[in-house]
Design an enzyme around this catalytic site. Structure first.
Site, PDB file in Angstrom:
ATOM      1  N   LYS A  93      85.407 -43.004 -19.190  1.00 12.19           N
ATOM      2  CA  LYS A  93      85.740 -42.287 -17.957  1.00 12.19           C
ATOM      3  C   LYS A  93      86.949 -42.945 -17.276  1.00 12.19           C
ATOM      4  O   LYS A  93      87.179 -44.146 -17.460  1.00 12.19           O
ATOM      5  CB  LYS A  93      84.554 -42.360 -16.985  1.00 12.19           C
TER       6      LYS A  93
ATOM      7  N   ARG B 119      72.527 -35.246 -22.133  1.00 17.12           N
ATOM      8  CA  ARG B 119      71.799 -34.293 -22.990  1.00 17.12           C
ATOM      9  C   ARG B 119      71.258 -34.981 -24.238  1.00 17.12           C
ATOM     10  O   ARG B 119      70.255 -34.554 -24.794  1.00 17.12           O
ATOM     11  CB  ARG B 119      72.730 -33.114 -23.325  1.00 17.12           C
TER      12      ARG B 119
HETATM   13  N1  BES Z   1      76.961 -38.238 -15.588  1.00 12.32           N
HETATM   14  C1  BES Z   1      77.991 -37.342 -15.984  1.00 12.32           C
HETATM   15  C2  BES Z   1      78.065 -36.108 -15.111  1.00 12.32           C
HETATM   16  C3  BES Z   1      78.686 -36.280 -13.759  1.00 12.32           C
HETATM   17  C4  BES Z   1      80.066 -36.418 -13.640  1.00 12.32           C
HETATM   18  C5  BES Z   1      77.936 -36.225 -12.621  1.00 12.32           C
HETATM   19  C6  BES Z   1      80.639 -36.538 -12.392  1.00 12.32           C
HETATM   20  C7  BES Z   1      78.501 -36.324 -11.379  1.00 12.32           C
HETATM   21  C8  BES Z   1      79.857 -36.486 -11.261  1.00 12.32           C
HETATM   22  C9  BES Z   1      77.768 -36.881 -17.426  1.00 12.32           C
HETATM   23  O1  BES Z   1      77.189 -37.809 -18.258  1.00 12.32           O
HETATM   24  C10 BES Z   1      79.107 -36.551 -17.973  1.00 12.32           C
HETATM   25  O2  BES Z   1      79.883 -37.429 -18.101  1.00 12.32           O
HETATM   26  N2  BES Z   1      79.323 -35.288 -18.287  1.00 12.32           N
HETATM   27  C11 BES Z   1      80.577 -34.844 -18.792  1.00 12.32           C
HETATM   28  C12 BES Z   1      80.330 -33.852 -19.894  1.00 12.32           C
HETATM   29  C13 BES Z   1      81.561 -33.491 -20.656  1.00 12.32           C
HETATM   30  C14 BES Z   1      82.039 -34.656 -21.478  1.00 12.32           C
HETATM   31  C15 BES Z   1      81.242 -32.308 -21.552  1.00 12.32           C
HETATM   32  C16 BES Z   1      81.360 -34.206 -17.644  1.00 12.32           C
HETATM   33  O3  BES Z   1      80.751 -33.503 -16.836  1.00 12.32           O
HETATM   34  O4  BES Z   1      82.557 -34.459 -17.547  1.00 12.32           O
HETATM   35 MN    MN Z   2      78.611 -39.085 -19.168  1.00 10.50          MN
END
Ligand code: BES
Ligand code: MN
Ligand code: ZN
Length: 506
Positions: A263, A337
């Site tokens: 990230k 997931r």
């Molecule tokens: N924990 C995150 C989702 C999230 C992101 C919650 C920002 C709150 C704020 C999750 O694990 C994630 O990183 N999801 C990705 C999925 C993508 C790679 C398909 C996302 O939402 O960017």
């Molecule tokens: Mn994630």
């Protein structure tokens, strides 16, 4: 904070010993002739206390009132949302003087829903996080007395609200703790602590057991971290063993770096909140332990860190889930997931009446619904309607999203049964479609709480959502009798009608 419910008129509330007296005034004319009611009525007439929820008028040492400070707070139509707005505003205003004892009195008749919202709103406005501060100033309010025209009529709703506050605050505590103070191991210990409450049992599995269960997807996410994973199994038994349980599954990523699909640095600290689904399951069990409704509930929490490391799962790796389905991990940041799918497969063994997973799953859901409503996905209309109703009743709202099969197109993989991501479009829905593949055996709902579980910016912190929604859903399920599998002897049915087992003395 200790809550107390009393039968009080405004005149009687004026005689209560407290640091602040909050008078909640609805739209109906304030007819009582005691000095404070007369004052409120004249302020209303002069336009100094507009009839709009959240409008306030503060008074200092008004005559015939024991409390040195009085806050008149408008609650408009007196419905839960307005009561919430009024109470949050009033408690925020009262907080400045660090009151220890607060009395909150309804100037007009209030129903159970209004009283419940007053309790949860007062708790929310006065909450303070202290655990990792060396010189913490805890919440000043020790005692909150709620005064209503007829305490007996709203006692049940009041007790449930008080229990819900305990649950919300447990969820906030674990959500707010930094990741180094809220590891999977520590979450497991917190769950074990809950097993001290009546009718709650807890079992915590480690890496070996998880491997033996064949949870290859969950294990793959955990393998990049030095912290060992935990799989928490909580059970609340409030009804006969034969009754099918509701299973709650909470995402427990104690920190989400994204893994190899790292990230960006900005606001990455907020990924300590990625276990808020798990925290909401803990909080719900805390409330169940107090309320003791006549239902069975299972809580499942897959918990680990998502870290970047020499052993970490890589984009393109194919893992085998407990269901037997193979998954191509195209993006290691779509890890929620991957841990939930194995927990959903595990849920089958309970022959559940319904399974609800709660997860900070997608940034896309934050874009879609912001911080107001959680995303609700459901394969079952009755379950969806019940969750929507519970959200309204508790003011912890959600919004139903679609699950058309067309949304699953993008999850196709050339190297496995399914990929863990689709394109950017409809990201919250494609994530739900991924989960749905593991839920064919039971009615299932998924709450994406990515936007609602915490607040960013100056007010950064966990909200404790959706504990309110879940507790409301579970208690109304117990109350409606829909949870009862078989006909019960008369006596048992009589207690079930109230949705409660005999409460233990408090
Ligand atoms: N924990 C995150 C989702 C999230 C992101 C919650 C920002 C709150 C704020 C999750 O694990 C994630 O990183 N999801 C990705 C999925 C993508 C790679 C398909 C996302 O939402 O960017
Ligand atoms: Mn994630
Ligand atoms: Zn995540």
């Amino acid at each position: 904070m200790d809550f107390q419910l009393k039968t009080l008129t405004v005149a009687q509330a004026a005689a209560e010993k407290s640091d602040v007296l909050i008078v909640l005034a609805g739209s109906a004319p304030i007819a009582s002739k005691d000095p404070l009611s007369v004052l409120a009525a004249s302020a209303r007439k002069a336009g100094d206390l507009p009839d709009k929820a959240g409008k306030l008028l503060s008074l200092y040492r008004p005559e015939d009132v024991v409390a040195p400070r009085v806050v008149l707070a408008a609650i408009g139509d007196g419905k839960p949302a307005s009561v919430r707005t009024g109470v949050v505003a009033a408690v925020n205003a009262a907080k400045a003087q660090a009151p220890k004892r607060v009395t909150l009195v309804f100037a007009q008749p209030a129903d159970g829903a209004a009283v419940a919202c007053a309790v949860t709103a007062a708790a929310e406005a006065s909450y303070v996080y202290t655990t990792t501060k060396s010189k913490a100033e805890p919440r000043s309010i020790r005692q909150l007395t709620v005064g209503v025209a007829d305490a007996a009529a709203v006692a049940g709703a009041f007790d449930d609200a008080r229990a819900t506050v305990r649950g919300i605050e447990l969820a906030k505590e674990w959500g707010n703790r930094p990741a180094n103070h809220a590891t999977p191991t520590l979450l497991g210990e917190a769950a074990k602590e809950l097993a001290k409450l009546p009718n709650i049992k807890c079992e915590v599995l480690g890496p070996k057991e998880v491997e033996r269960l064949g949870m290859g997807s969950f294990a793959a996410v955990a393998q990049g971290s030095a912290e060992p994973l935990r799989f928490i199994v909580l059970r609340y038994q409030g009804a006969s063993k034969e009754q099918a349980p509701v299973v709650l599954v909470g995402k427990g990523i104690t920190f989400d770096t994204g893994g190899v699909s790292l990230k960006p640095a900005a606001e990455m600290d907020e990924m300590k909140f990625d276990m808020c689904g798990a925290a909401s399951v803990l909080g719900t069990f805390r409330a169940l332990g107090d309320i003791q409704p006549a239902i069975n509930v299972v809580g499942l929490i897959p918990s680990c860190e998502n870290m970047n490391d020499g052993r970490a799962v890589k984009p393109g790796d194919v893992v085998t889930s407990m269901s037997g389905q193979t998954i191509e991990v195209l993006n290691t940041d779509a890890e929620g997931r991957l841990i939930l799918c194995d927990a959903l497969t595990y849920a089958r063994r309970f022959e559940p009446a319904a399974v609800i997973d709660i997860a900070t799953l997608t940034g896309a859901c934050v874009i879609a619904l912001g911080g107001v409503r959680s995303g609700l996905f459901a394969s079952d209309d009755t379950l969806a309607a019940a969750l929507e109703a519970a959200g309204e009743a508790s003011q912890d709202r959600c919004w139903r999203m679609p699950l058309d099969d067309d949304y699953a197109e993008g999850l196709k993989s050339n190297f496995a049964d399914v990929a863990n991501i689709a394109g950017r479009a409809g990201g919250a829905i494609t994530a739900a479609k991924f989960l749905q593949r593991f839920t064919s055996d039971f009615p299932w709902a998924h709450l994406d709480i990515a936007g609602t579980a915490w607040k960013s910016g100056a007010a950064k912190g966990s909200t404790g959502r959706p504990v309110g929604l879940l507790v409301s859903y579970l208690t109304s399920r117990a109350g409606s009798g829909e949870a009862s599998g078989k006909a019960k002897p008369r006596k048992a049915r009589a207690t079930e009608a109230t949705g409660k087992k005999a409460r233990s003395a408090k």
